[in-house]
Design a protein around this motif. Structure first.
Motif, PDB file in Angstrom:
ATOM      1  N   TYR A 170      40.902  34.908  38.757  1.00  0.00           N
ATOM      2  CA  TYR A 170      41.554  35.219  40.015  1.00  0.00           C
ATOM      3  C   TYR A 170      43.381  35.328  39.547  1.00  0.00           C
ATOM      4  O   TYR A 170      44.036  34.407  39.380  1.00  0.00           O
ATOM      5  CB  TYR A 170      41.835  34.160  41.024  1.00  0.00           C
ATOM      6  CG  TYR A 170      40.485  34.059  41.608  1.00  0.00           C
ATOM      7  CD1 TYR A 170      39.790  35.188  42.217  1.00  0.00           C
ATOM      8  CD2 TYR A 170      39.369  32.840  41.441  1.00  0.00           C
ATOM      9  CE1 TYR A 170      38.385  35.009  42.940  1.00  0.00           C
ATOM     10  CE2 TYR A 170      38.175  32.810  41.917  1.00  0.00           C
ATOM     11  CZ  TYR A 170      37.876  33.751  42.638  1.00  0.00           C
ATOM     12  OH  TYR A 170      36.476  33.863  43.224  1.00  0.00           O
ATOM     13  N   ASN A 172      45.587  37.226  40.473  1.00  0.00           N
ATOM     14  CA  ASN A 172      46.748  37.619  41.460  1.00  0.00           C
ATOM     15  C   ASN A 172      46.680  36.417  42.289  1.00  0.00           C
ATOM     16  O   ASN A 172      46.154  36.467  43.535  1.00  0.00           O
ATOM     17  CB  ASN A 172      46.481  38.726  42.289  1.00  0.00           C
ATOM     18  CG  ASN A 172      47.827  39.264  43.159  1.00  0.00           C
ATOM     19  OD1 ASN A 172      48.554  38.484  43.377  1.00  0.00           O
ATOM     20  ND2 ASN A 172      47.495  40.614  43.508  1.00  0.00           N
ATOM     21  N   GLU A 175      47.533  36.529  46.446  1.00  0.00           N
ATOM     22  CA  GLU A 175      46.550  37.019  47.602  1.00  0.00           C
ATOM     23  C   GLU A 175      46.221  35.438  48.000  1.00  0.00           C
ATOM     24  O   GLU A 175      45.834  35.213  49.295  1.00  0.00           O
ATOM     25  CB  GLU A 175      45.518  37.614  46.801  1.00  0.00           C
ATOM     26  CG  GLU A 175      46.043  39.057  46.526  1.00  0.00           C
ATOM     27  CD  GLU A 175      46.863  39.791  47.709  1.00  0.00           C
ATOM     28  OE1 GLU A 175      46.241  39.613  48.795  1.00  0.00           O
ATOM     29  OE2 GLU A 175      47.672  40.529  47.502  1.00  0.00           O
ATOM     30  N   ASP A 187      37.662  37.739  50.909  1.00  0.00           N
ATOM     31  CA  ASP A 187      38.008  38.924  49.742  1.00  0.00           C
ATOM     32  C   ASP A 187      38.615  38.455  48.653  1.00  0.00           C
ATOM     33  O   ASP A 187      38.456  39.014  47.523  1.00  0.00           O
ATOM     34  CB  ASP A 187      39.276  39.631  50.633  1.00  0.00           C
ATOM     35  CG  ASP A 187      38.753  40.313  51.942  1.00  0.00           C
ATOM     36  OD1 ASP A 187      37.497  40.829  52.058  1.00  0.00           O
ATOM     37  OD2 ASP A 187      39.288  40.622  52.936  1.00  0.00           O
ATOM     38  N   PHE A 188      39.443  37.336  48.764  1.00  0.00           N
ATOM     39  CA  PHE A 188      39.826  36.626  47.585  1.00  0.00           C
ATOM     40  C   PHE A 188      38.641  36.356  46.495  1.00  0.00           C
ATOM     41  O   PHE A 188      38.520  36.593  45.244  1.00  0.00           O
ATOM     42  CB  PHE A 188      40.647  35.156  48.034  1.00  0.00           C
ATOM     43  CG  PHE A 188      41.272  34.930  46.696  1.00  0.00           C
ATOM     44  CD1 PHE A 188      42.298  35.249  46.259  1.00  0.00           C
ATOM     45  CD2 PHE A 188      40.829  33.642  46.232  1.00  0.00           C
ATOM     46  CE1 PHE A 188      43.040  34.716  45.016  1.00  0.00           C
ATOM     47  CE2 PHE A 188      41.436  32.855  45.081  1.00  0.00           C
ATOM     48  CZ  PHE A 188      42.291  33.449  44.615  1.00  0.00           C
ATOM     49  N   SER A 191      36.949  38.837  44.489  1.00  0.00           N
ATOM     50  CA  SER A 191      37.950  39.905  43.628  1.00  0.00           C
ATOM     51  C   SER A 191      37.773  39.354  42.159  1.00  0.00           C
ATOM     52  O   SER A 191      38.059  40.060  41.338  1.00  0.00           O
ATOM     53  CB  SER A 191      39.365  39.597  43.817  1.00  0.00           C
ATOM     54  OG  SER A 191      39.827  38.180  44.118  1.00  0.00           O
ATOM     55  N   SER A 192      37.145  38.206  41.629  1.00  0.00           N
ATOM     56  CA  SER A 192      37.223  37.907  40.368  1.00  0.00           C
ATOM     57  C   SER A 192      35.933  38.621  39.760  1.00  0.00           C
ATOM     58  O   SER A 192      34.695  38.868  40.307  1.00  0.00           O
ATOM     59  CB  SER A 192      36.757  36.216  40.376  1.00  0.00           C
ATOM     60  OG  SER A 192      36.509  36.114  38.671  1.00  0.00           O
ATOM     61  N   SER A 230      28.270  40.929  50.701  1.00  0.00           N
ATOM     62  CA  SER A 230      29.172  41.738  49.836  1.00  0.00           C
ATOM     63  C   SER A 230      28.333  42.462  48.601  1.00  0.00           C
ATOM     64  O   SER A 230      28.882  43.548  48.324  1.00  0.00           O
ATOM     65  CB  SER A 230      30.369  40.747  49.391  1.00  0.00           C
ATOM     66  OG  SER A 230      29.936  40.348  48.304  1.00  0.00           O
ATOM     67  N   LYS A 232      28.273  41.766  45.974  1.00  0.00           N
ATOM     68  CA  LYS A 232      29.139  41.983  44.512  1.00  0.00           C
ATOM     69  C   LYS A 232      28.420  41.541  43.406  1.00  0.00           C
ATOM     70  O   LYS A 232      27.947  40.241  43.224  1.00  0.00           O
ATOM     71  CB  LYS A 232      30.711  41.012  44.811  1.00  0.00           C
ATOM     72  CG  LYS A 232      31.512  40.993  43.748  1.00  0.00           C
ATOM     73  CD  LYS A 232      32.295  42.265  43.419  1.00  0.00           C
ATOM     74  CE  LYS A 232      32.882  42.205  42.246  1.00  0.00           C
ATOM     75  NZ  LYS A 232      33.646  40.937  41.751  1.00  0.00           N
TER      76      LYS A 232
END
Length: 325
Positions: A170, A172, A175, A187-188, A191-192, A230, A232
């Protein structure tokens, strides 16, 4: 089920702030720092109040609470570093549940404070971090290393959990600071590039994982469901990529700590890699040695030294046939 059950009233965010400010005023001269945990802005009611305390002066917390909060404590319980009280708020004319999470150093104070931010976030994140052999906890961020005996070692990388988030991919953190609701958490987390939705499928989760994500809590179940849906997929193979890239000094120290563990673990037994190689010339130094040593320790544990040499040779020979065919 909450510690004090129905005796504690569920309160609004405004009511929580009223109680916190009153309690902080009464305790401020006793503790170096007192902070209310950061809740999601979308959360409008609370079953308890989490307050992190820096007690670097070593006071008896129970006695301080009893002295400063006088007759307002209706009930008390302690579990580790958590002092829980059922507190009567004169301002609200209600009984509320307060948890005081005590720490003795500033570093631990910040780690504890960061860990309990955003309600279920840390518990859910903990499942992901363990999947890639890290531990995100109240005492800091650790690398999980498995030695040749199959025993796990938790090696501290940093007590700064925000650095831990960066090691998990992570980059950023702005966020992270902007998280306001459960969807922001989802969402956070996805993101990785190290994250994978399959980490949260039921078949992949053991009882410790389910406890970590606080299964059964509506908010935790919502986050987990969203993470699974998701779909992901992990796009980066090396779990240590961000550790190496952004924190090379931590990575170098980790390698040094691992070397110390490797040096100290195996020589405790008379049956070492040298014994293995001298009795099985086809086995060369390398990963295969570690695999066989691990098999020995998994089979005999602390009784390895008592095993007859001929028996161990037979066990080793059979194991070699299995793993080399």
């Amino acid at each position: 089920m909450k510690l004090f059950g129905d005796r504690a009233k569920r309160i609004t965010t405004n009511e929580m702030n009223v109680v916190y400010n009153r309690v902080k005023d009464k305790l401020s001269n006793c503790f170096t720092n007192i902070q209310l945990s950061i809740s999601l802005k979308s959360k409008d009611s609370h079953g308890d109040i989490d307050i992190v305390v820096l007690n670097d002066k070593g006071f008896d917390v129970r006695e301080v609470l009893k002295d400063r909060l006088n007759g307002d404590i209706i009930d008390y319980s302690k579990n580790g570093n958590i002092h829980s009280i059922l507190y009567h708020s004169n301002e609200l004319n209600e009984n509320v549940h307060i948890d005081f999470l005590t720490t003795s150093t500033y570093e631990d104070f910040i780690a504890q404070y960061t860990y309990i931010m955003y309600s279920d976030f840390s518990g859910v994140l903990g499942v992901f971090s363990r999947r890639i052999r890290f531990n995100y906890g109240t005492h800091g961020f650790f690398k999980i290393y498995e030695d040749k005996r199959g025993q796990y070692h938790y090696i501290l990388l940093t007590k700064n959990l925000k650095e831990g988030l960066q090691m998990l991919g992570y980059e950023n953190l702005e966020e992270y600071d902007k998280i306001e609701n459960l969807d922001d958490i989802v969402d956070f987390m996805i993101s990785s590039p190290l994250f994978d939705s399959d980490y949260y499928n039921g078949s992949r989760m053991n009882s410790s994982d389910r406890k970590r994500v606080r299964a059964g809590r509506p908010s935790a179940d919502y986050i987990r469901g969203k993470l699974i849906n998701s779909n992901k997929r992990r796009t980066l193979e090396d779990p240590d990529y961000f550790l190496k890239k952004q924190f090379p000094l931590y990575y170098n120290k980790l390698q040094s700590d691992i070397l110390k563990i490797q040096t100290n673990v195996i020589p405790k037994s008379k049956y070492t890699g040298n014994w293995l190689i001298s009795n099985f010339p086809t086995v060369k130094s390398g990963p295969l040695v570690g695999k066989i040593l691990k098999h020995w320790f998994n089979t005999y544990n602390d009784a390895l030294d008592a095993v007859d040499e001929e028996e161990l040779k037979k066990v080793t020979s059979n194991y070699l046939k299995v793993i080399t065919n």
